[in-house]
Scaffold this active site. Structure first.
Site, PDB file in Angstrom:
ATOM      1  N   GLN A 105       0.839  -1.203   0.000  1.00  0.00           N
ATOM      2  CA  GLN A 105       0.000   0.000   0.000  1.00  0.00           C
ATOM      3  C   GLN A 105       0.876   1.255   0.000  1.00  0.00           C
ATOM      4  OE1 GLN A 105      -1.920   0.498   3.757  1.00  0.00           O
ATOM      5  NE2 GLN A 105      -3.546   1.793   2.976  1.00  0.00           N
ATOM      6  N   SER A 108       0.743   6.596   2.784  1.00  0.00           N
ATOM      7  CA  SER A 108       1.359   7.617   3.636  1.00  0.00           C
ATOM      8  C   SER A 108       2.633   8.178   3.027  1.00  0.00           C
ATOM      9  CB  SER A 108       1.707   7.018   5.005  1.00  0.00           C
ATOM     10  OG  SER A 108       0.551   6.643   5.679  1.00  0.00           O
ATOM     11  N   GLU A 223      -9.414  -1.443   5.781  1.00  0.00           N
ATOM     12  CA  GLU A 223      -8.187  -1.637   6.552  1.00  0.00           C
ATOM     13  C   GLU A 223      -8.501  -1.685   8.037  1.00  0.00           C
ATOM     14  OE1 GLU A 223      -5.313   1.599   6.411  1.00  0.00           O
ATOM     15  OE2 GLU A 223      -3.745   0.212   7.046  1.00  0.00           O
ATOM     16  N   GLU A 356      -6.225   9.362  17.345  1.00  0.00           N
ATOM     17  CA  GLU A 356      -6.814  10.711  17.380  1.00  0.00           C
ATOM     18  C   GLU A 356      -7.707  10.949  16.161  1.00  0.00           C
ATOM     19  OE1 GLU A 356      -3.606   9.929  18.078  1.00  0.00           O
ATOM     20  OE2 GLU A 356      -3.882  10.249  20.220  1.00  0.00           O
TER      21      GLU A 356
END
Lengths: 386, 359
Positions: A105, A108, A223, A356
């Site tokens: 993947q 990021s 995911e 978060e």
């Protein structure tokens, strides 16, 4: 024919001991028993999701997919199914399922973690192809993957969510460079991936140009369910090794640790039951934002239990298995030492959406609370401060 | 075994909720708490005659509905959501389960009256009794009858009959005096029951049915607690969307959003444990987990409700305090978090240190 009967008929015709794992999985795909809720011809039967449980039960003990296929199975496959062309589905799903092709993947980036939609990897159109330049991080399995799911920026002149396009990236293409990224555990389970002038044909695009964010959402929802949705028994999962140590070593027990362990045992069981209840709700539908919540719960539990285990072990807790820098192909939470578990679990609240961000998702999409105030909403991506 | 609600259960929930919305608004509950009649007997009559809640757990052969604990749990969720001052938990769950378990002809005779709601029962033990540590009562049995005092009894005021453990047996008594104690939980006050040479009927030859009923009631109490937690959560969520400070809804601040996300998740887990404990025959671990998890979560939900309402949450006129008081009392009722964890230590083989304090 009932799913149950199909599985029995399949087993009558295919003896797993007489064929390779790849052949067996291929035959299982062709029989529609890979993922029964997928359409016929694509490894499924167009049946309900809950029928998959019947299949897994009856095929327990036969060769199945391995850990290296996790990203392909959990994230790439549902995304290809939802957004791929018929040709793409025919081309990629079967080898993904059999393990003949491994996926990773490319999401990021150093500058785009929680703010994934702010990513900077560019894809520029060049005739029938796209030229990709950029850097991705925290890419598990990039060093052995054949394909990647990749999100790129194709239009920097529109607000960030609108200028993204999703691709299937050939990891063997020229210009793809994979470097190991050493983690706090000492080893490299992840990589950083440098993409320099990588040429991808337009047939590798997944979804429309500019639709990349919507496609990525499908991947991310799956995911979180994949990370949080494992089926365990009472007392199983991450609490099992702690309980084992507790039972094997009466001399390590203290009153304080006993109370904390009991509290965590209760929390683990409550979380396990909530996961089971969520799975029941999901059997009919598709993964929703509730999956984010379960992932949140499991990462907290993994961290607290592995932390307790290191403390419980006292002097042994001062030791560590092996700091040697090496590659590791999968996350081995159960076959490794407590220190590794403690350190590796720290990644659970970061990977697949930080805790978060997940709390934002739950509060906004499940609870309907106001969205974060943001400075980047209607501004072209190229004008954002970074 | 499913952890979801059946269509039948959702239907039952709808009827109970509609009736409570009509007859049991927070203002009415609040108005009642300082009167001499802490239980709302008109509401109780409506629940028993219009919906038939009292007989859910009683078999049809004894005049009940022959439903499962799963249905009783849904009624408890709704009653918890309203802090409804009715003796459902104490009579239709605790006393009823005790009578069903003893199964004697005298018990069955009482059950027939309880099923319709024509009669109400209470069990003469403290609400704070742990199912794992049932102590003998201070009631003595002589030729003249039963004599003694039992404190901390919930649901005593509306009871026509009390079931009294004494002398290792269980007795039914109709001649008793009730003194309401000033109680933390104003919507389910506790009371002192006094017996003075009271005549009785033998219900059970031993106290096993009491221990059993306390444990099964603890299992279903978790559903009432989920209802309490759910009201606190829903009310708080609506408030933070509406209340503005610094020209923004307070629910737009992460400090509040994240707390509510965590609380929502804790309550989702509580619901899963409570549904698990509402199955037909839950084991000891299932019950202990439901109580050990749901009790502190419900108290936390009520405390967050008060805190996130700010000043208004601290006032008598806002109903949040009724739920805080119920949540805190429920966390002591039928075993504390620690009592249930101690049971888990044994049942799940997580033994304590062999030498007391260990090192």
């Amino acid at each position: 024919m009932e799913v149950r009967d199909r599985v029995r008929a399949f087993l009558d015709e295919h003896d797993p001991s007489a064929m390779s794992r790849t052949e067996f999985l291929g035959a299982r795909f062709d029989a529609g028993l890979a993922w029964v809720h997928f359409p016929q011809g694509l490894g499924g039967l167009g049946a309900s999701r809950e029928q998959q449980g019947v299949v897994e039960q009856l095929l327990a003990g036969t060769p199945g997919p391995d850990g290296r296929q996790g990203i392909g199975l959990g994230m790439a496959a549902p995304t290809i199914l939802a957004f791929g062309t018929e040709e793409q589905k025919k081309r990629y799903l079967r080898p993904l399922w059999t393990g003949e092709e491994i996926w990773c993947q490319l999401f990021s980036e150093p500058g785009a973690g929680s703010d994934l939609a702010g990513l900077a990897t560019r894809a520029v159109r060049d005739g029938d192809d796209w030229i990709v330049d950029g850097q991705k991080v925290w890419t598990s399995g990039a060093h052995y993957a054949d394909w990647a799911i990749l999100v790129t920026r194709t239009d920097p002149d529109v607000p960030k969510h609108q200028g993204l396009t999703y691709f299937i990236c050939d990891m063997h293409a020229g210009g793809v460079e994979v470097r190991p990224l050493r983690q706090i555990t000492g080893e490299a389970e992840f990589n950083e991936v440098f993409l320099t002038g990588v040429r991808l044909g337009d047939e590798l695009r997944l979804g429309k140009v500019g639709e990349g964010w919507r496609v990525a959402q499908t991947t991310l929802m799956n995911e979180r369910v994949a990370i949080g949705g494992g089926r365990t028994e009472r007392g199983g999962g991450i609490i099992a090794p702690v309980l084992q140590t507790w039972r094997d070593h009466p001399e390590l027990r203290t009153h304080d640790l006993h109370r904390r362990l009991l509290s965590l045992w209760v929390e683990a069981e409550a979380t396990r039951l909530a996961g089971a209840r969520l799975r029941e709700q999901l059997t009919a539908g598709v993964p929703g934002p509730e999956g984010s919540a379960i992932k949140l719960a499991f990462s907290k539990l993994n961290q607290e239990l592995s932390g307790l285990e290191v403390e419980l072990r006292r002097e042994d807790g001062l030791t560590y298995g092996d700091w040697t820098f090496r590659r590791s192909d999968e996350v081995a939470m159960f076959s490794r030492d407590a220190g590794y578990r403690y350190l590796r679990a720290k990644g659970n609240s970061i990977e697949g959406g930080t805790s978060e961000i997940l709390r934002n998702i739950v509060s906004e999409r499940v609870l309907g609370l106001p969205q974060e105030q943001r400075a980047d909403k209607d501004v072209p991506w190229k004008d954002l401060p970074r | 075994m499913s952890l979801l609600y059946s269509d039948l259960q959702e239907e039952l929930r709808g009827s109970v909720r509609a009736l409570l919305a009509d007859r049991c608004p927070p203002s009415a509950v609040l108005a009642r708490v300082e009167t001499d009649t802490p239980y709302d007997l008109d509401l109780w009559r409506a629940l028993t005659t219009e919906i038939g809640v009292a007989g859910l757990l009683i078999p049809e052969s004894l005049g009940g509905a022959g439903a499962t604990p799963g249905e009783a749990a849904v009624v408890l969720e709704e009653l918890g959501r309203s802090c409804a001052p009715v003796p459902y938990l104490t009579s239709s769950v605790l006393a009823t389960t005790l009578l069903l378990r003893s199964g004697t002809p005298a018990a069955e005779k009482l059950l027939a009256d309880l099923a319709s709601g024509a009669s109400t029962a209470a069990v003469a033990v403290s609400l704070a009794t742990s199912p794992y540590d049932v102590k003998s009562s201070g009631v003595t049995v002589t030729a003249d009858g039963l004599t003694g005092t039992v404190t901390g009894v919930a649901g005593a005021e509306p009871a026509d009959v009390v079931l009294v453990p004494a002398d290792g047996k269980i007795h039914a008594v109709t001649d008793f005096t009730v003194h309401t104690q000033v109680s933390l939980d104003q919507t389910r006050p506790i009371a002192t029951i006094e017996l003075d040479s009271a005549r009785s009927t033998r219900i059970a030859p031993d106290t096993e049915p009491l221990t059993y009923a306390l444990s099964r009631t603890a299992a279903l109490l978790a559903s009432e607690q989920v209802g309490v937690a759910e009201w606190c959560f829903d009310t708080t969520l609506a408030y933070v969307k509406e209340r503005k400070q610094f020209a923004r809804p307070i629910g737009s601040y992460q400090a509040i959003k994240h707390r509510l996300a965590d609380l929502w998740l804790d309550i989702a887990k509580a619901r899963a444990t409570a549904r698990n404990a509402a199955e037909d025959d839950p084991d000891e671990i299932t019950i202990a987990v439901a109580q050990a998890w749901t009790s502190p979560v419900t108290v936390h939900a009520a405390e967050e409700c008060v805190q996130l309402h700010g000043g208004i949450g601290m006032t008598w006129e806002h109903p949040a305090h009724l739920y805080l008081k119920r949540a805190k009392a429920d966390s002591i009722a039928l075993g504390t978090q620690g009592d249930h964890q101690d049971t888990l230590a044994k049942a799940a083989n997580i033994p304590a240190t062999p030498h007391g304090t260990g090192h």
